[in-house]
Design a protein around this motif. Structure first.
Motif, PDB file in Angstrom:
ATOM      1  N   PHE A   1       0.866  -1.468  -0.065  1.00 48.36           N
ATOM      2  CA  PHE A   1      -0.007   0.001  -0.124  1.00 48.36           C
ATOM      3  C   PHE A   1       0.848   1.295   0.017  1.00 48.36           C
ATOM      4  O   PHE A   1       1.863   1.412   0.549  1.00 48.36           O
ATOM      5  N   PRO A   2       0.517   2.465  -0.604  1.00 50.34           N
ATOM      6  CA  PRO A   2      -0.711   2.263  -1.657  1.00 50.34           C
ATOM      7  C   PRO A   2      -0.755   2.048  -3.123  1.00 50.34           C
ATOM      8  O   PRO A   2      -1.544   1.463  -3.467  1.00 50.34           O
ATOM      9  N   ASP A   3       0.681   2.014  -3.445  1.00 51.25           N
ATOM     10  CA  ASP A   3       0.571   1.874  -5.026  1.00 51.25           C
ATOM     11  C   ASP A   3       2.108   1.171  -5.395  1.00 51.25           C
ATOM     12  O   ASP A   3       2.558   1.164  -6.588  1.00 51.25           O
ATOM     13  N   GLY A   4       2.565   0.504  -4.454  1.00 50.83           N
ATOM     14  CA  GLY A   4       3.884  -0.073  -4.807  1.00 50.83           C
ATOM     15  C   GLY A   4       4.040  -1.597  -4.917  1.00 50.83           C
ATOM     16  O   GLY A   4       3.154  -2.315  -4.502  1.00 50.83           O
ATOM     17  N   ILE A   5       4.816  -2.133  -5.856  1.00 50.93           N
ATOM     18  CA  ILE A   5       5.341  -3.428  -5.987  1.00 50.93           C
ATOM     19  C   ILE A   5       6.611  -3.771  -5.596  1.00 50.93           C
ATOM     20  O   ILE A   5       7.400  -2.971  -6.168  1.00 50.93           O
ATOM     21  N   ARG A   6       6.812  -4.637  -4.805  1.00 50.59           N
ATOM     22  CA  ARG A   6       8.440  -4.753  -4.410  1.00 50.59           C
ATOM     23  C   ARG A   6       8.670  -6.078  -5.156  1.00 50.59           C
ATOM     24  O   ARG A   6       8.064  -7.106  -5.451  1.00 50.59           O
ATOM     25  N   LEU A   7       9.762  -5.892  -5.779  1.00 49.85           N
ATOM     26  CA  LEU A   7      10.539  -7.084  -6.576  1.00 49.85           C
ATOM     27  C   LEU A   7      11.560  -7.737  -5.547  1.00 49.85           C
ATOM     28  O   LEU A   7      12.679  -7.193  -5.360  1.00 49.85           O
ATOM     29  N   GLY A   8      11.300  -8.868  -4.955  1.00 53.89           N
ATOM     30  CA  GLY A   8      12.025  -9.469  -3.785  1.00 53.89           C
ATOM     31  C   GLY A   8      13.013 -10.247  -4.682  1.00 53.89           C
ATOM     32  O   GLY A   8      12.519 -11.494  -4.796  1.00 53.89           O
ATOM     33  N   LEU A   9      14.133 -10.355  -4.708  1.00 57.10           N
ATOM     34  CA  LEU A   9      14.847 -11.180  -5.327  1.00 57.10           C
ATOM     35  C   LEU A   9      16.146 -11.689  -4.519  1.00 57.10           C
ATOM     36  O   LEU A   9      17.040 -11.460  -4.324  1.00 57.10           O
ATOM     37  N   SER A  10      15.599 -13.023  -4.008  1.00 63.07           N
ATOM     38  CA  SER A  10      16.568 -13.877  -3.121  1.00 63.07           C
ATOM     39  C   SER A  10      17.464 -14.476  -3.953  1.00 63.07           C
ATOM     40  O   SER A  10      17.090 -15.355  -4.945  1.00 63.07           O
ATOM     41  N   PRO A  11      18.855 -14.183  -3.749  1.00 57.87           N
ATOM     42  CA  PRO A  11      19.776 -14.492  -4.661  1.00 57.87           C
ATOM     43  C   PRO A  11      20.288 -16.139  -4.922  1.00 57.87           C
ATOM     44  O   PRO A  11      20.394 -16.355  -5.950  1.00 57.87           O
ATOM     45  N   LEU A  12      20.050 -16.716  -3.929  1.00 56.62           N
ATOM     46  CA  LEU A  12      20.163 -18.388  -4.062  1.00 56.62           C
ATOM     47  C   LEU A  12      19.223 -19.014  -4.680  1.00 56.62           C
ATOM     48  O   LEU A  12      19.323 -20.087  -5.490  1.00 56.62           O
TER      49      LEU A  12
END
Length: 416
Positions: free
Chosen positions: A383-394
């Motif tokens: 919220f309110p308008d975000g996208i998280r790009l969670g890039l777990s390296p392994l």
């Protein structure tokens, strides 16, 4: 598009950690999992590990496993987390409760210390302020409000730049001889901004205050040196980059020389000096066990052990190098295919100032996220308008990263 995918394939071909991608279970129907900063993938060996635990440790050894291994597990596993990910010597990290409970324990202990740093006795606080960021994760803020109300402390709110996060200067301007505790996140859960842990810790100490760090978005992806940097206390979860599974217990770090000075408020039998004495009065353990309370969640400590093995083999510095490569590629892809569509970059561009995730913003992202999930592309909406790009390296490849970002572009274009 072709150039981005070609670049991603080249990076994957040169990736020294690429072989570890096969260590994780596949998720049918998922083409890009970009939420490893919220819930890490399970390891492929986990079903066998769980089955062996039920069949042998629990099913065969029964209660004898407490004496044989489980009694020591909270500290032994804490020591492993400390050694592999935190730069912490043995005897200062323990696996126990949830993140919220451990933050409360340490925050409340700091408030008691503020009342009388020599004895910890109750009384009017000598130091009366708790410094915390106004945009910190809700748990941290809510707990700070509760502790302040209990201990008669005043909250002093930091309001830093929303993309670049709290700086040393922000803390220096906020702390004084009245500051009891500074409590901040190492990596901002929204923007991914990476705080200057040694610099900020030093600024808190210069004012005579204690320093506590929330490591939930950095443990297992960002190398740190808690001992060398003089950190007083820290708490982190294990279900993100440590892949401990939903609801896996958190860990707490308490510097060795503070273990006799700070006293946590939830005095359960597991933190007693002699756990089986069943004494009429409470006497706390003199070591890191003093942060325990009730019986530890042994079953929930299983999954993270395999991930710690993996991180130790890969080396946390190599994990960080791949994290920088992944997030750098994500920013490049953003520039090429998302910025022209009016998407905002809500994370620092400088990789040295960024943790393991990249956040982008657009007014349509709530609807876009629902479409992506339905299509097997799994980012994280905030919220309110975000996208998280969670890039777990392994567990994440460069091609998977670009595939996900191209899917964001396609879903946004279709929505518009």
């Amino acid at each position: 598009m072709t150039d981005l995918l070609d670049s991603a394939r080249a990076l994957d071909a040169a990736d020294p950690l690429a072989a570890h991608l096969d260590a994780f279970l596949d998720a049918p129907g998922v083409t890009a999992y970009l939420d490893g900063n919220s819930l890490g993938r399970p390891l492929r060996e986990l079903p066998d590990r769980l089955a062996a635990f039920v069949r042998e440790d629990w099913g065969t050894r029964l209660i004898r496993s407490w004496d044989e291994q489980w009694m020591a597990l909270p500290v032994a596993l804490g020591d492993r987390i400390g050694r592999v990910t935190l730069g912490a010597a043995a005897g200062q990290t323990v696996v126990a409760d949830s993140t919220s409970v451990l933050i409360y324990k340490l925050m409340r202990a700091a408030a008691t210390w503020a009342a009388d740093p020599s004895t910890g006795a109750a009384g009017a606080p000598r130091r009366t302020e708790l410094v915390i960021e106004a945009g910190n994760f809700p748990t941290d803020r809510f707990l700070a409000e509760g502790v302040a109300a209990e201990a008669g402390l005043t909250l002093r709110w930091l309001e830093p730049d929303p993309v670049h996060g709290v700086t040393v200067a922000d803390v220096q301007h906020a702390v004084s001889e009245r500051t009891a505790l500074v409590s901040l996140s190492h990596v901002d859960y929204r923007s991914g901004a990476l705080a200057d842990m040694p610099g900020i810790t030093a600024a808190a100490h210069e004012a005579g205050a204690l320093m506590m760090w929330d490591l939930c978005h950095s443990a297992g992806v960002v190398p740190m040196q808690l001992d060398d940097w003089g950190v007083d206390m820290a708490v982190g979860c294990t279900y993100k980059y440590l892949n401990g599974g939903p609801g896996s217990p958190a860990f707490a770090y308490l510097r060795s020389d503070l273990q006799g000075s700070l006293r946590q408020p939830i005095q359960g039998w597991w933190s007693a000096a002699d756990i089986f004495a069943m004494a009429p009065e409470y006497a706390p353990a003199g070591d890191i066990r003093q942060l325990l309370s009730g019986t530890p969640p042994v079953t929930s400590m299983l999954a993270m052990q395999g991930m710690l093995d993996l991180i130790e083999r890969a080396d946390i510095r190599a994990v960080r190098a791949k994290s920088i490569s992944l997030t750098g590629l994500a920013v490049q892809a953003y520039d090429e295919v998302l910025a022209p569509l009016g998407v905002r970059l809500l994370s620092p561009r400088d990789a040295e100032l960024r943790g393991g995730h990249v956040t982008i913003g657009h007014p349509d992202f709530r609807e876009v996220t629902a479409r992506l999930w339905a299509d097997g592309v799994i980012p994280d909406f905030r919220f309110p308008d975000g996208i998280r790009l969670g890039l777990s390296p392994l567990s994440t490849s460069h091609v998977e990263t670009v595939t996900g970002i191209l899917a964001v572009r396609d879903a946004l274009t279709a929505h518009g």
